[in-house]
Design an enzyme around this catalytic site. Structure first.
Site, mmCIF file in Angstrom:
data_model
loop_
_atom_site.group_PDB
_atom_site.id
_atom_site.type_symbol
_atom_site.label_atom_id
_atom_site.label_comp_id
_atom_site.label_asym_id
_atom_site.label_seq_id
_atom_site.Cartn_x
_atom_site.Cartn_y
_atom_site.Cartn_z
ATOM 1 N N LEU A 1 0.742 -1.239 -0.083
ATOM 2 C CA LEU A 1 -0.221 -0.010 0.101
ATOM 3 C C LEU A 1 0.967 1.181 -0.006
ATOM 4 O O LEU A 1 0.269 2.317 -0.594
ATOM 5 C CB LEU A 1 -0.831 -0.001 1.189
ATOM 6 N N GLY A 2 1.953 1.180 0.516
ATOM 7 C CA GLY A 2 2.742 2.460 0.516
ATOM 8 C C GLY A 2 4.116 1.935 1.362
ATOM 9 O O GLY A 2 4.380 1.142 1.794
ATOM 10 N N GLN A 3 4.902 3.017 1.579
ATOM 11 C CA GLN A 3 6.249 2.985 2.087
ATOM 12 C C GLN A 3 6.329 4.317 2.997
ATOM 13 O O GLN A 3 6.517 5.337 2.615
ATOM 14 C CB GLN A 3 7.587 2.862 0.999
ATOM 15 N N GLY A 4 6.907 4.073 4.299
ATOM 16 C CA GLY A 4 7.015 5.164 5.125
ATOM 17 C C GLY A 4 8.626 4.927 5.740
ATOM 18 O O GLY A 4 9.218 3.936 5.581
ATOM 19 N N ASP B 1 3.496 14.433 14.397
ATOM 20 C CA ASP B 1 3.797 14.330 12.925
ATOM 21 C C ASP B 1 2.525 14.058 12.234
ATOM 22 O O ASP B 1 2.269 13.489 11.462
ATOM 23 C CB ASP B 1 4.508 13.026 12.802
#
Length: 826
Positions: free
Chosen positions: A512-515, A631
């Site tokens: 789904l994504g990269q953090g 954040d």
């Protein structure tokens, strides 16, 4: 008669018919609402007009559900002053009031506005899609009247017997018992014998009054639910009421936000003294909950020191250590006289054994609650025992320490839920008989032997388990950098194998994504539940500290606008967090995409802004922990299937004590463009740091532009600097996302920009707190102060404009539950 005459007569008849029978869409100074007319909201869900109740010829002006087969009226203008014929008219008077007049031009009802509108303004009244009747004023000389429209009166501020979504019921000292009053009967909308209000401004509870006598109560509000309600699973899902207490002016606001998935959901107060939350299923009204339903719901049914259980026969009994005050009355089923204590308490009597407590499980706590601030459960018990007037105590994580020093009345036993009540009794009432003592001795001997054997086996098992956990990497999570022990609490643990199967071995197609923490994968468990798995990257600079911080923080939080943590996995040196799956990804996925952001019209963006604000209020003010997120940004706002916003990513969050205002750190973590000046430059962070980040996010939502990538070449202005420049030039319209132009509500947009600029002011003392921000956004606070210059209005030259770790100026750090971490790009 010639054909010309016939045509003339037909035209006259048509004109007359259209004049008499038309349906108008608004009321203005020149357009009236007559008895035969009506107004329908733009979505067709609500109608305003004249009506007669069942079995009555009187005429009233009211609002009802237009698409419901039964004519359910939820607001009445002239409820106590009916018209006796069909000559009535609703109009806007010359003094700027909305009025109902009879055939003799006598005023039957008025909005009673004391302040006159400006001479160059135009007035109109409209029925909004929410069912709210509003009186609007706007500058008639403006080329675009929608830019200057102001609501000067609305029916939602004057409810009769119902609360619609987004309606606020304000309790004041003058209307403590009469804030909401139902009809007198199904045929008469005038004030009846019952009313809804409260009995206190401290830990408010909803009260139904029968004239001046209590009829039913909800139990005290703990910041999330009413402690005296037996919530079903459905009611828990649709608990959409919250209380905002205004300590300055001594009022309390009961706000019903509504259940968006239920048609026509609203609170209704019936003439028979019953209050309910109900919704329309297409054929009938269905109830989420209602009260009172049983005899035990009626206030004080069993009298003082009596407890009521609707599943028992008889329903009333005396508490332990008490007996009926009037045995004869109790035999006849009249329990109102209550119960009296059998033996006196021993508090303060020398040589006597100390009083103790008897535990009553799952009860609606008594009325007349008192509070001791800042105590945990053990301290609450100790203080009650020291106070000779304390008769019982209870503890709730949200409400805190509660105790009672007057007669215990209106106690109800629940099959589940409620609270545990600790009843104070003299030592003699806590003792046992000689036969019981023999049984206890035998049980103790056998139990001691069994416990010794159990301890031995547990010791063996623990040693084996520790060895296994050490091999799996669990020991890394048992202590933080300072050697302090950390526990995973009650959070469910997922097996690595099951998560691997759910995500198809963490294939890229499920990514789904990269953090900065690592990749996030979509998965589906064996039972069909969709999940999002955040997997800690071995190369991540954040590591175990952020992982444990997020587990500890978010596992204790529960709110509609916070992402829900389902569990974690700490096996085979893997560290993963398992969340509820958000099908619409994050806010930045829509907001900064030139195509997808068309899906976010202004109404949807305003709902997102309000949802994020409510989530922050919960974190800062209403949760058991006081959380500073640190954040907050668009990529950390997830959207569910209904685009409801949920704050996520608590790896950098800090836990404050309720007496703590700010803290320092020598390592600054966060994302450039969202960090407040005092935090980025000096390492000082507080609630106002999150307020700054929220202000940046708010302006991004309105403009569709990202703050840390916005660049105005000729002036090197940031997005904040550019908005500030246009604000001072009175040219703010040019920065608003053009894709929301067709759906824009100018008063809301301008108010939100104003609030955003207040949030990003350079000095934290100038910024409002989150609860004030929410009140400003939803227009509870009308007069907003002028903003001062934001921080970081010009772009700084830097090789890294995303997340970073900075060196602050502070050389000391106070001890709190804050995770200090190294960051990679986020």
């Amino acid at each position: 008669m010639t054909s010309v005459h016939v045509l003339f007569l037909l035209c006259c008849c048509c004109c007359y018919y259209n004049t008499c029978c038309m349906t108008i869409d608004s009321i203005t100074s020149s357009k009236f609402l007559q008895d035969s007319d009506s107004i329908v909201s733009n979505n067709g869900n609500f109608k305003l007009g004249f009506f007669s109740p069942f079995n009555s010829t009187n005429r009233y002006v009211g609002i009802w559900f237009n698409k419901v087969s039964s004519k359910d009226v939820f607001w009445v203008a002239n409820r106590n002053n009916p018209l006796n014929d069909s000559s009535g008219v609703m109009k806007i008077s010359t003094d700027g009031n909305l009025q109902v007049l009879n055939g003799k031009n006598d005023i039957i009802w008025s909005s009673n506005l004391s302040t006159k509108s400006p001479t160059n303004s135009t007035l109109s009244s409209q029925l909004l899609d929410s069912g709210n009747l509003v009186l609007l004023t706007y500058n008639s000389s403006s080329t675009s009247s929608t830019h200057n429209r102001t609501i000067i009166w609305q029916s939602f501020d004057h409810p009769t017997d119902s609360l619609m979504p987004n309606t606020k019921l304000t309790i004041t000292s003058s209307n403590m018992k009469h804030s909401l009053q139902p009809w007198k009967s199904p045929s008469d909308p005038s004030y009846g014998r019952f009313s809804v209000g409260a009995d206190s401004f401290t830990h408010s509870q909803v009260m139904i009054w029968d004239n001046d006598r209590p009829h039913w109560r909800s139990g005290p509000w703990n910041g999330n639910i009413f402690l005296g309600l037996l919530y079903t699973d459905e009611a828990k899902n649709y608990a959409n009421t919250y209380i905002r207490q205004n300590d300055r002016d001594g009022t309390a606001d009961f706000v019903y936000t509504g259940a968006s998935t239920l048609a026509y959901s609203h609170y209704a107060f019936s003439y028979d003294g019953t209050i309910s939350e109900k919704w329309w299923d297409g054929e009938n009204w269905q109830f989420v909950w209602r009260a009172p339903e049983t005899k035990c719901d009626l206030y004080g049914n069993c009298g003082a020191f009596g407890t009521c259980n609707p599943l028992s026969t008889p329903v009333c009994k005396c508490l332990k250590g008490f007996a009926p005050k009037s045995t004869e009355e109790w035999k006849k089923g009249n329990w109102s006289s209550g119960c009296v204590r059998g033996a006196s308490l021993q508090c303060g009597i020398e040589g006597r054994k100390q009083d103790g407590f008897s535990k009553l499980r799952n009860v609606k706590v008594p009325d007349h609650t008192e509070w001791s601030v800042g105590l945990n459960q053990v301290e609450c018990r100790t203080q009650c025992l020291k106070n000779c007037s304390c008769l019982a105590y209870a503890y709730d994580a949200g409400a805190g320490c509660m105790y009672w020093s007057t007669d215990l009345i209106d106690i109800q036993e629940f099959p589940s839920g409620g609270l545990d009540l600790y009843l104070r009794l003299p030592h003699s009432e806590l003792g046992t008989s000689s036969k019981q003592k023999v049984v206890i001795i035998v049980v103790v001997v056998i139990g001691t032997t069994g416990v010794a054997a159990l301890i031995y086996f547990l010791w063996r098992w623990k040693g084996q388990r520790q060895a296994q956990r050490k091999n799996e990497g669990l020991e890394d999570l048992k202590h933080d950098d300072n050697g302090n022990q950390v526990q995973l609490k009650e959070l469910p643990l997922f097996e690595f194998k099951k998560l691997a199967i759910a995500t198809n071995d963490f294939q890229d197609s499920n990514k789904l994504g990269q953090g900065g923490f690592g990749p996030v994968y979509k998965g589906k468990l064996e039972d069909g539940v969709e999940i999002a798995v955040k997997r800690l990257s071995v190369a991540s600079g954040q590591g175990v500290e952020d992982f444990m911080n997020e587990v500890v923080v978010i596992s204790k939080l529960q709110h509609r606008n916070l992402v829900k943590l389902l569990g974690c996995c700490v096996q085979n040196k893997e560290k993963m967090l398992v969340y509820e799956y958000m099908p619409n990804k994050s806010l930045d996925f829509f907001l900064f995409d030139p195509v997808k952001r068309e899906l976010l019209n202004w109404q949807r963006r305003f709902i997102i802004i309000e949802g994020i604000s409510r989530g922050l209020v919960y974190l800062h003010r209403d949760s058991r922990l006081r959380i500073i997120h640190r954040d907050l940004k668009a990529s950390n706002i997830l959207l569910d299937e209904d685009l409801v916003p949920k704050i996520s990513d608590f790896g950098m969050a800090c836990i404050f004590s309720h007496k703590q205002d700010q803290d320092n750190t020598r390592r600054v973590v966060g994302t450039y463009g969202y960090m407040s000046p005092e935090y980025a430059m000096e390492g000082h962070f507080s609630e106002k740091s999150d307020v700054y980040s929220f202000g940046v996010l708010l302006l991004e939502i309105i403009t569709g532009k990202k703050n840390n990538s916005f660049w105005l070449d000729e002036q090197s202005l940031t997005l904040l600097g550019y908005v500030w420049k246009l604000w001072n030039e009175d040219n703010i319209a040019s920065i608003i996302d053009p894709l929301i132009a067709d759906s824009i509500n100018w008063p809301e947009v301008l108010r939100c920009i104003h609030v955003g600029l207040l949030c990003v002011q350079e000095f934290p003392g100038d910024r409002p707190i989150t609860s004030t921000v929410l009140s400003m956004i939803i227009s509870d606070i009308v007069d907003l102060p002028l903003p001062k210059q934001p921080g970081f209005i010009r772009r700084l030259v830097s090789s890294d404009t995303d997340s970073s770790q900075l060196r602050g100026q502070s050389s000391s750090s106070t001890g709190n539950d804050c995770s200090i971490t190294h960051l990679s790009g986020r």
